[in-house]
Design a protein around this motif. Structure first.
Motif, PDB file in Angstrom:
ATOM      1  N   ALA A 187       0.844  -1.222   0.000  1.00  0.00           N
ATOM      2  CA  ALA A 187       0.000   0.000   0.000  1.00  0.00           C
ATOM      3  C   ALA A 187       0.863   1.248   0.000  1.00  0.00           C
ATOM      4  N   PHE A 188       1.906   1.249   0.846  1.00  0.00           N
ATOM      5  CA  PHE A 188       2.819   2.401   0.864  1.00  0.00           C
ATOM      6  C   PHE A 188       3.502   2.587  -0.470  1.00  0.00           C
ATOM      7  N   SER A 189       3.886   1.455  -1.067  1.00  0.00           N
ATOM      8  CA  SER A 189       4.659   1.537  -2.297  1.00  0.00           C
ATOM      9  C   SER A 189       3.805   1.949  -3.486  1.00  0.00           C
ATOM     10  N   ASN A 190       2.531   1.391  -3.543  1.00  0.00           N
ATOM     11  CA  ASN A 190       1.735   1.618  -4.761  1.00  0.00           C
ATOM     12  C   ASN A 190       0.518   2.530  -4.552  1.00  0.00           C
ATOM     13  N   GLY A 191       0.312   2.857  -3.333  1.00  0.00           N
ATOM     14  CA  GLY A 191      -0.889   3.689  -3.062  1.00  0.00           C
ATOM     15  C   GLY A 191      -2.132   2.844  -3.100  1.00  0.00           C
ATOM     16  N   THR A 192      -2.106   1.611  -2.622  1.00  0.00           N
ATOM     17  CA  THR A 192      -3.291   0.748  -2.627  1.00  0.00           C
ATOM     18  C   THR A 192      -3.869   0.638  -1.228  1.00  0.00           C
ATOM     19  N   ALA A 193      -4.877  -0.259  -1.118  1.00  0.00           N
ATOM     20  CA  ALA A 193      -5.588  -0.354   0.164  1.00  0.00           C
ATOM     21  C   ALA A 193      -4.886  -1.309   1.122  1.00  0.00           C
ATOM     22  N   THR A 194      -5.148  -1.083   2.417  1.00  0.00           N
ATOM     23  CA  THR A 194      -4.673  -1.991   3.450  1.00  0.00           C
ATOM     24  C   THR A 194      -5.723  -1.974   4.578  1.00  0.00           C
ATOM     25  N   ILE A 195      -5.399  -2.686   5.641  1.00  0.00           N
ATOM     26  CA  ILE A 195      -6.377  -2.726   6.731  1.00  0.00           C
ATOM     27  C   ILE A 195      -5.873  -1.833   7.863  1.00  0.00           C
ATOM     28  N   ALA A 196      -6.794  -0.975   8.316  1.00  0.00           N
ATOM     29  CA  ALA A 196      -6.402  -0.024   9.364  1.00  0.00           C
ATOM     30  C   ALA A 196      -6.414  -0.710  10.716  1.00  0.00           C
ATOM     31  N   GLY A 197      -5.993   0.001  11.730  1.00  0.00           N
ATOM     32  CA  GLY A 197      -5.888  -0.537  13.081  1.00  0.00           C
ATOM     33  C   GLY A 197      -7.228  -1.006  13.603  1.00  0.00           C
ATOM     34  N   ASP A 198      -8.301  -0.335  13.136  1.00  0.00           N
ATOM     35  CA  ASP A 198      -9.644  -0.710  13.603  1.00  0.00           C
ATOM     36  C   ASP A 198     -10.288  -1.769  12.729  1.00  0.00           C
ATOM     37  N   GLY A 199      -9.491  -2.364  11.829  1.00  0.00           N
ATOM     38  CA  GLY A 199      -9.951  -3.460  10.977  1.00  0.00           C
ATOM     39  C   GLY A 199     -10.619  -3.021   9.691  1.00  0.00           C
ATOM     40  N   THR A 200     -10.804  -1.676   9.514  1.00  0.00           N
ATOM     41  CA  THR A 200     -11.430  -1.197   8.270  1.00  0.00           C
ATOM     42  C   THR A 200     -10.382  -1.067   7.187  1.00  0.00           C
ATOM     43  N   ASP A 201     -10.904  -1.046   5.937  1.00  0.00           N
ATOM     44  CA  ASP A 201      -9.975  -0.863   4.815  1.00  0.00           C
ATOM     45  C   ASP A 201      -9.575   0.607   4.728  1.00  0.00           C
ATOM     46  N   ILE A 202      -8.332   0.793   4.361  1.00  0.00           N
ATOM     47  CA  ILE A 202      -7.859   2.180   4.179  1.00  0.00           C
ATOM     48  C   ILE A 202      -6.910   2.232   2.995  1.00  0.00           C
ATOM     49  N   THR A 203      -7.151   3.264   2.119  1.00  0.00           N
ATOM     50  CA  THR A 203      -6.255   3.405   0.970  1.00  0.00           C
ATOM     51  C   THR A 203      -5.216   4.450   1.315  1.00  0.00           C
ATOM     52  N   LEU A 204      -3.988   4.005   1.215  1.00  0.00           N
ATOM     53  CA  LEU A 204      -2.918   4.957   1.568  1.00  0.00           C
ATOM     54  C   LEU A 204      -2.436   5.684   0.327  1.00  0.00           C
ATOM     55  N   ALA A 206      13.437   4.160   1.557  1.00  0.00           N
ATOM     56  CA  ALA A 206      13.236   3.197   2.637  1.00  0.00           C
ATOM     57  C   ALA A 206      12.352   2.060   2.177  1.00  0.00           C
ATOM     58  N   ILE A 207      11.300   2.407   1.407  1.00  0.00           N
ATOM     59  CA  ILE A 207      10.369   1.363   0.938  1.00  0.00           C
ATOM     60  C   ILE A 207      11.072   0.407  -0.016  1.00  0.00           C
ATOM     61  N   ALA A 257      13.246  -4.890  -1.062  1.00  0.00           N
ATOM     62  CA  ALA A 257      14.329  -5.780  -1.471  1.00  0.00           C
ATOM     63  C   ALA A 257      14.574  -6.838  -0.390  1.00  0.00           C
ATOM     64  N   ILE A 258      14.572  -6.415   0.869  1.00  0.00           N
ATOM     65  CA  ILE A 258      14.780  -7.350   1.970  1.00  0.00           C
ATOM     66  C   ILE A 258      13.580  -8.269   2.091  1.00  0.00           C
ATOM     67  N   TRP A 259      12.372  -7.644   1.941  1.00  0.00           N
ATOM     68  CA  TRP A 259      11.106  -8.358   2.215  1.00  0.00           C
ATOM     69  C   TRP A 259      10.875  -9.476   1.204  1.00  0.00           C
ATOM     70  N   VAL A 260      11.351  -9.360  -0.019  1.00  0.00           N
ATOM     71  CA  VAL A 260      11.130 -10.415  -1.023  1.00  0.00           C
ATOM     72  C   VAL A 260      11.667 -11.753  -0.488  1.00  0.00           C
ATOM     73  N   ASP A 261      12.939 -11.726  -0.055  1.00  0.00           N
ATOM     74  CA  ASP A 261      13.543 -12.967   0.440  1.00  0.00           C
ATOM     75  C   ASP A 261      12.955 -13.354   1.792  1.00  0.00           C
ATOM     76  N   TYR A 262      12.784 -12.356   2.626  1.00  0.00           N
ATOM     77  CA  TYR A 262      12.238 -12.608   3.955  1.00  0.00           C
ATOM     78  C   TYR A 262      10.894 -13.296   3.839  1.00  0.00           C
ATOM     79  N   PHE A 306      14.862  -0.730  11.038  1.00  0.00           N
ATOM     80  CA  PHE A 306      15.449   0.566  10.755  1.00  0.00           C
ATOM     81  C   PHE A 306      14.771   1.246   9.560  1.00  0.00           C
ATOM     82  N   LEU A 307      14.524   0.438   8.508  1.00  0.00           N
ATOM     83  CA  LEU A 307      13.883   0.998   7.305  1.00  0.00           C
ATOM     84  C   LEU A 307      12.453   1.472   7.601  1.00  0.00           C
ATOM     85  N   MET A 308      11.736   0.645   8.398  1.00  0.00           N
ATOM     86  CA  MET A 308      10.354   1.049   8.742  1.00  0.00           C
ATOM     87  C   MET A 308      10.364   2.316   9.605  1.00  0.00           C
TER      88      MET A 308
END
Lengths: 150, 696
Positions: free
Chosen positions: B94-111, B122-123, B128-133, B169-171
């Motif tokens: 969502a951060f990278s592409n501007g798509t939706a995710t789930i908010a803290g209260d469980g609702t959908d949110i488009t960032l 940072a993203i 790059a790290i997250w692909v392998d992780y 650190f990146l986050m």
């Protein structure tokens, strides 16, 4: 015309006397006086006239006549004030009749009353006045007409 | 159109509109940026959650490994890992592409897609790290048996251990980057608000100063205009005011009005209220009608301007002593238009007394001059001295008439007696005027005699019957005054005209007597000569006056009654021309004898008798029994005349009785002698003492 105007004043006064208990009022023949002085008896009621003729007309009477006139009108109080009121009333009659008969073309002032002969009255010296004596009981009064009729 | 409507307030309206626009844009910016900031806040929260999720993933891995012998707890850790990985992955995308995710209260949110360089960096590193992780973690989550788990778990733990800190650190960096973006927006918002408020303040001050200045200027203009109006109204020498449709006076009027109309307050008064005390009712009414015409739009004011009844009007301001002060005002009415309609009438009142008085005086003096010219032509041929005597006598005569009028008389008889006495006085005056040759005086006196004659006919006399007489008498006095002023002027011009005031200086009336005989005889169609003798005696004026009166009356009687007309004379063997012998002489005893003798028909006693009968005072038997001695005295009776008709020369019958009284007043005597058909002689004897007085 002038005669007619003078006659209105004379008739007013005659009518006034005829409204009293002693209706026997007579007129003397009119005569002329020079306006060098204001000629009057003890009390005078006067009105101012303007229009085709300008000047003054006054009724003047001695105290004794007015005393009897007051008595004949049923007024027992023969004070100076009442006498002034009386000549004022006669002047009012003069004014009223003049207004009714001449009103359209003339201006008639409200009457003023004078006791004694006063120097405050300024008659136009260029004119002569007509004196019309009025005899009532044993006394005489007069209507004086001082009008410029040239 | 609208701009025109706002007129001079255009700039203030524009300024206020600008102010509102500015405020509105600040508000919009505020909304927009606040909204963005609130979006950024969610981003920051979720970025913070990624940090937490990265650590939870490690904790879950460690728990899986730790609870290898406890299947249940291991499964719990596996579930937690699964949800954490899913949420972390979804949010990172969502951060990278501007798509939706789930908010803290469980609702959908488009960032919003993170575009900030630092955040992007940072993203992409995290991705790059997250692909392998994620591969490692997915393989852990994909195992079916514990053995498989044991085989893949160490690699995942290994990877987590080596990359966990980097990911954290990146986050952290992402959170920081997002926080920076938000903070810069907040800074921008503050800046915009500050600038907006500053602009608003500037605008306010501009409005304030600019318009206050304009307001003050226009106030000053208004004030100075008002001041000017007041000054004009206070100093203008005319009456100025506005009349509304109901003919009421407006609130502003010139100060002069007070002194012109003798009133203090005019505001709200009606036009007629102001006029009624000074102008006659008729004029007030006409003026109101005229003003109403002015309010009618269909009438051209130029056309009706001549109808203005107050263009030159006499007004009467009542003074303290009942008398009126007479003035002349000129009213001028001008229409005041608003939107092409007559709104008010502007009235200007000018005191034109001086002009009018001057014109009147000119007219009066023109008339006077004309009258004087007439009088002048009449008096020019008359001896100035005679004229002066005549005037003096006239005024004395008037005084006597006035004294007679003044004498108290109430009864019919006493009034009749008064009338007779006046008639005699006037008749004698007329005789004198005729003698002197003043036809103007003569005709005025004749008119007066006509009036007297009318009164004589009336059965019952009252005092006021005398009024017409007195009015005519007064105009005779005026005519005499006019003549006197003219004579005085003429006298002043010529020293020759000065005259001796103490005595008559001999008889110069001869000329007048001749003139009288000529005038009267011509008028009667007779031919008469007058012979005068002996009039060279100096007499006191009083005596001379009586002598003159007697002469006038007698020679007039001689011409009128005595001398016959030429035909009769010729028929009776007389000369065609009659003669009158007039003489004055001193007798031996010192007394004075005046005689008038004519060669006429003598006294006609029968005519006297008929007249006496006609008068009805005596019975016919009585009158018929009278002889001439009884009849003769009748000619001295008041009101007796034998002339057939009334003319200027005879018929008034007041001549001889006047003579008798005058002679009597000087203790004189009158004798009458007559022979029928031959002559008449009237002689007057005056006592000696009269002439001696002068000598002494």
């Amino acid at each position: 015309m002038f005669e007619g105007v003078v006659k209105i004043f004379v008739d007013s006064v005659v009518n006034y006397f005829q409204s009293t208990s002693d209706k026997n009022v007579k007129l003397g023949s009119p005569y002329l006086i020079e306006n060098t002085d204001f000629t009057s008896f003890d009390f005078t009621g006067m009105i101012g006239i303007s229009g085709p003729y300008r000047g003054m007309v006054y009724f003047t009477a001695p105290k004794v006549l007015l005393t009897h006139l007051l008595l004949s009108l049923g007024e027992k109080e023969t004070s100076k004030e009442n006498m002034l009121d009386l000549v004022g009333e006669v002047a009012n009659t003069l004014s009223g009749n003049a207004r009714a008969e001449l009103g359209q073309d003339f201006m008639i002032s409200v009457p003023i009353m004078i006791e004694g002969s006063t120097s405050n009255i300024h008659l136009p010296t260029a004119l002569r006045s007509y004196v019309i004596p009025i005899y009532w009981k044993a006394y005489s009064a007069a209507v004086v007409v001082c009008l410029d009729n040239t | 159109m609208l701009i025109n409507f706002f007129g001079k307030y255009k700039s203030i309206v524009v300024s206020i509109a600008l102010f509102l626009l500015l405020d509105a844009s600040v508000l919009i910016m505020n909304f927009y940026i606040s909204f963005e900031i609130s979006e950024d806040a969610s981003g920051i929260n979720l970025a913070g959650r990624q940090r937490m999720l990265s650590q939870r993933m490690v904790k879950s891995l460690v728990n899986i490994n730790y609870y290898l012998n406890d299947a249940e707890k291991q499964q719990q850790a596996l579930d937690e890992l699964k949800s954490t990985v899913g949420l972390f992955d979804l949010t990172l995308k969502a951060f990278s592409n501007g798509t939706a995710t789930i908010a803290g209260d469980g609702t959908d949110i488009t960032l919003p897609r993170v575009d900030d360089a630092e955040g992007r960096e940072a993203i992409s590193q995290a991705e790059a790290i997250w692909v392998d992780y994620k591969y490692q973690l997915d393989s852990v989550l994909a195992v079916k048996t514990p053995e498989e788990l044991v085989s893949v778990l160490p690699a995942a733990l290994q990877y987590a251990e080596s990359n966990n800190l980097e990911l954290l650190f990146l986050m952290n960096a992402l959170t920081g980057a997002l926080e920076n973006v938000a903070s810069s927006k907040a800074t921008l918002l503050r800046l915009i608000q500050t600038i907006g408020i500053l602009l608003a303040i500037v605008n306010f001050f501009i409005i304030m100063f600019h318009f206050l200045k304009q307001l003050r200027e226009s106030d000053e203009k208004l004030e100075s205009a008002r001041q000017e109006t007041v000054e004009i109204l206070d100093t203008v020498n005319e009456g100025l005011f506005l009349l509304d449709e109901n003919l009421n006076i407006g609130s502003q009027y010139s100060k002069k009005m007070s002194s012109m109309f003798g009133l203090n307050e005019f505001s709200g008064l009606s036009f007629s209220q102001v006029l009624e005390k000074t102008v006659t009712a008729k004029d007030v009414e006409t003026a109101q009608r005229f003003i109403r015409l002015l309010y009618r739009d269909d009438i051209n004011s130029e056309l009706i301007v001549d109808l203005n009844p107050l263009r030159e009007i006499q007004v009467n301001i009542s003074g303290d002593d009942a008398a009126y002060v007479e003035k002349y005002f000129s009213f001028n009415f001008t229409r005041v238009y608003q939107d092409n309609k007559v709104k008010d009438i502007l009235v200007t009142v000018k005191d034109i007394s001086k002009e009018v008085t001057l014109t009147k005086e000119l007219e009066y003096s023109r008339q006077q001059s004309q009258k004087q010219m007439e009088v002048l032509t009449e008096i020019l041929h008359i001896n100035p001295q005679t004229m002066k005597i005549f005037l003096d006598n006239s005024f004395k005569s008037y005084d006597r008439v006035n004294e007679l009028l003044k004498k108290p008389a109430k009864s019919n008889a006493s009034l009749k007696d008064k009338l007779n006495q006046i008639a005699r006085e006037i008749h004698s005056f007329k005789g004198e005027a005729t003698t002197v040759g003043l036809s103007g005086f003569e005709s005025l006196a004749h008119e007066l005699e006509d009036s007297i004659a009318k009164l004589k006919d009336s059965r019952e006399l009252t005092g006021d019957d005398f009024l017409p007489l007195v009015v005519e008498f007064e105009s005779l006095i005026r005519h005499t005054e006019l003549t006197r002023s003219l004579v005085n002027k003429l006298t002043a011009f010529s020293s020759e005209l000065s005259f001796n005031d103490t005595a008559t200086g001999g008889y110069r009336e001869h000329d007048q007597w001749h003139a009288l005989v000529k005038t009267v005889s011509e008028r009667m169609g007779k031919k008469v000569d007058l012979v005068v003798s002996g009039f060279d005696i100096d007499l006191p004026r009083e005596v001379a006056k009586v002598v003159n009166d007697v002469v006038i009356q007698c020679i007039r009687n001689a011409v009128v009654h005595g001398i016959e007309d030429p035909q009769t004379r010729l028929a009776e063997d007389k000369l065609e021309r009659g003669y009158i012998d007039l003489s004055l002489k001193k007798l031996v005893d010192g007394s004075l004898e005046l005689s008038v003798k004519d060669d006429g028909q003598g006294i006609d006693y029968e005519a006297i008798r008929s007249k006496a009968l006609a008068m009805g005072r005596w019975s016919a038997v009585e009158v018929n029994s009278w002889d001439y001695k009884k009849l003769l005295p009748l000619i001295f009776h008041p009101g007796f005349s034998t002339a057939g008709s009334v003319t200027s020369d005879a018929g008034r019958g007041v001549g001889m009785d006047v003579i008798k009284e005058k002679v009597k007043s000087l203790q004189g005597k009158i004798k009458v002698g007559s022979r029928r058909g031959v002559n008449t002689k009237i002689s007057v004897v005056l006592p000696q003492s009269l002439t001696e007085n002068l000598a002494a």
